[in-house]
Write an enzyme that holds these catalytic residues in place. Structure first.
Site, mmCIF file in Angstrom:
data_model
loop_
_atom_site.group_PDB
_atom_site.id
_atom_site.type_symbol
_atom_site.label_atom_id
_atom_site.label_comp_id
_atom_site.label_asym_id
_atom_site.label_seq_id
_atom_site.Cartn_x
_atom_site.Cartn_y
_atom_site.Cartn_z
ATOM 1 N N HIS A 212 -2.961 4.727 -0.721
ATOM 2 C CA HIS A 212 -1.889 5.347 -0.003
ATOM 3 C C HIS A 212 -0.485 4.453 -0.206
ATOM 4 O O HIS A 212 -0.665 3.294 0.081
ATOM 5 C CB HIS A 212 -2.204 5.305 1.643
ATOM 6 N N CYS A 245 6.506 4.002 8.742
ATOM 7 C CA CYS A 245 5.916 3.521 9.651
ATOM 8 C C CYS A 245 6.682 2.923 10.842
ATOM 9 O O CYS A 245 7.512 2.370 10.634
ATOM 10 C CB CYS A 245 4.935 2.516 9.405
#
Length: 311
Positions: A212, A245
């Site tokens: 990822h 994030c």
């Protein structure tokens, strides 16, 4: 018989791509995005996260979006969960895959899920037990996702030993797959090859690994190639490079799915994805998301006609 693609790509725009935005994307737009991604031939879609709306308001409608995503019965539909309660909701929703996240960085793990790494590992074991208690046909796959595998904006460098230790604990606890996440985009090709090789040695040849990757510092596609060289055949990516994030300062978007697909196909590796149809997802996103959040070299330059003919 449909040939399996050389490279498996999981599209994460509907989850990771949207979670850091400061504007709520309407439910119908999320569903339209998932439909367009599915129509392009993507086989796995990370469709949302089962988290409290007060923590990530973007997923206040996750039950509705997930039910819609699961109507694509020929696709693998997954959800990220940060804890056992989230996993219970995901299992009840009928998802095909659960992505359970633990950070290699203790500081990031506390910021992200308000627990220590040890506490989070125990929660993962509880999720594994809950899945195994269900009839075999109703058990979703369980992936252990290791955030900050290649660096942390809170702690800086993360040791190889910390990543390998967590990978081993995931494997011992029954993870069906392990994901290595460059949460803040600090990875380099050399580091990707190093960490992937070390984790492979730690968990053995039978545990599936995926990458990822984020493109914070512009090394995303180079890191994907390094992953290929290290044996990775499963990648996460987001259309238009969406992503970030909320609990990792400085984190920017995922690698761009369109650019990744183009690169892989030009390298002679099949993805099973229709690039022209995938490019059309930009129209859906542009109606609701500011242009500054939408990236991608193909969208800026287009696909040269001579390269289309070569393909």
């Amino acid at each position: 018989m449909v040939r399996e693609p050389d490279i498996h790509i999981c599209e994460v725009a509907a989850r990771d791509g949207l979670q850091n935005l400061d504007v709520f994307v309407p439910t119908e737009a999320k569903c339209a995005l998932i439909d367009a991604i599915a129509a392009a031939g993507v086989r796995e879609i990370d469709a949302g996260s089962f988290v409290p709306p007060k923590v990530v308001p973007q997923f206040a409608d996750v039950d509705v979006v997930m039910a819609h995503a699961l109507s694509h019965q020929d696709k693998r539909i997954g959800a990220l969960v940060p804890n056992f309660k989230g996993a219970e909701r995901a299992i009840a929703a009928g998802v095909n895959s659960i992505y359970f996240v633990i950070s290699a960085s203790e500081t990031h793990n506390r910021a992200n899920v308000r627990r220590t790494v040890d506490e989070q590992v125990e929660a993962f074991r509880a999720v594994r037990a809950a899945i195994d208690a269900r009839p075999a046909a109703e058990r979703p796959q369980l992936m252990g996702a290791i955030s900050t595998s290649f660096g942390c904006s809170l702690e800086g460098d993360i040791s190889e030993a910390a990543v390998c230790n967590l990978a081993r604990r995931f494997a011992e606890a029954g993870a069906d797959e392990i994901g290595l996440a460059d949460t803040v985009g600090y990875a380099t090709p050399t580091l990707v090859r190093q960490i992937v090789s070390a984790v492979r040695c730690e968990v053995g040849p039978d545990v599936t690994l995926r990458l990822h990757l984020h493109d914070t510092l512009g090394a995303g596609l180079a890191n994907a190639v390094a992953g290929l060289e290290a044996g990775i055949r499963r990648f996460d990516a987001a259309v238009s490079g969406l992503g970030g994030c909320p609990f990792a300062p400085g984190a920017r978007g995922n690698i761009v799915t369109e650019d990744l697909v183009f690169m892989l196909e030009r390298m002679g590796l099949s993805t099973g994805i229709d690039l022209d149809r995938l490019m059309q997802t930009r129209e859906i996103l542009a109606r609701h998301i500011a242009a500054k959040h939408l990236t991608g070299h193909l969208h800026e330059a287009g696909i040269p006609k001579v390269l289309r003919r070569a393909a």
